[in-house]
Scaffold this motif. Structure first.
Motif, short mmCIF file in Angstrom:
data_model
loop_
_atom_site.label_atom_id
_atom_site.label_comp_id
_atom_site.label_asym_id
_atom_site.label_seq_id
_atom_site.Cartn_x
_atom_site.Cartn_y
_atom_site.Cartn_z
N ASP A 1 0.83 -1.21 0.00
CA ASP A 1 0.00 0.00 0.00
C ASP A 1 0.86 1.26 0.00
O ASP A 1 0.57 2.23 -0.71
CB ASP A 1 -0.95 0.02 1.20
CG ASP A 1 -2.11 -0.96 1.04
OD1 ASP A 1 -2.31 -1.48 -0.08
OD2 ASP A 1 -2.82 -1.20 2.05
N VAL A 2 1.93 1.25 0.78
CA VAL A 2 2.82 2.42 0.83
C VAL A 2 3.47 2.63 -0.54
O VAL A 2 3.49 3.74 -1.07
CB VAL A 2 3.90 2.25 1.93
CG1 VAL A 2 4.97 3.32 1.81
CG2 VAL A 2 3.24 2.30 3.31
N ARG A 3 3.99 1.56 -1.12
CA ARG A 3 4.64 1.66 -2.43
C ARG A 3 3.68 2.13 -3.52
O ARG A 3 4.08 2.83 -4.45
CB ARG A 3 5.25 0.32 -2.82
CG ARG A 3 6.45 -0.05 -2.00
CD ARG A 3 7.10 -1.35 -2.49
NE ARG A 3 8.10 -1.79 -1.56
CZ ARG A 3 7.96 -2.84 -0.76
NH1 ARG A 3 6.86 -3.58 -0.79
NH2 ARG A 3 8.92 -3.18 0.08
N ALA A 4 2.40 1.75 -3.41
CA ALA A 4 1.41 2.13 -4.42
C ALA A 4 0.71 3.45 -4.07
O ALA A 4 -0.21 3.86 -4.76
CB ALA A 4 0.37 1.02 -4.54
N ALA A 5 1.15 4.10 -3.01
CA ALA A 5 0.58 5.38 -2.56
C ALA A 5 -0.91 5.27 -2.26
O ALA A 5 -1.68 6.19 -2.46
CB ALA A 5 0.85 6.48 -3.58
#
Length: 93
Positions: A76-80
């Motif tokens: 989720d963090v990597r995909a914003a």
């Protein structure tokens, strides 16, 4: 008092439990003569990297659940994407 029954086998254990007037609780090496058994909590719930692919029977596999949750969080963090359980924020423009 903690008594290790690991090397005593079924001889000393029953003798100890009959000689005292208090409950005797044991862990590894204990047998049916004990009044109860204890187990390390982290082992009972499968907490730790060694439990990820373990076939040992536990009450849960906290290690697997934790790894999956942290992996999803990182995705989720990597995909914003909005982080679950967090305060809603507006995406940066």
């Amino acid at each position: 008092m903690l008594i290790d029954f690991t090397s005593s086998g079924p001889i000393a254990g029953p003798m100890v439990t009959h000689a005292v007037a208090i409950p005797v609780v044991g862990g590894l090496g204990g047998g049916p003569w004990l009044d109860g058994r204890m187990r390390m909590a982290h082992a009972a719930i499968g907490y730790g990297a060694s439990f990820l692919d373990s076939k040992t029977e536990t009450y849960a596999n906290v290690a697997r659940v934790t790894l999956e949750a942290l992996s999803s969080y990182a995705d989720d963090v990597r995909a914003a994407r909005q982080i679950k359980g967090g305060i809603a924020v507006k995406p940066a423009t």
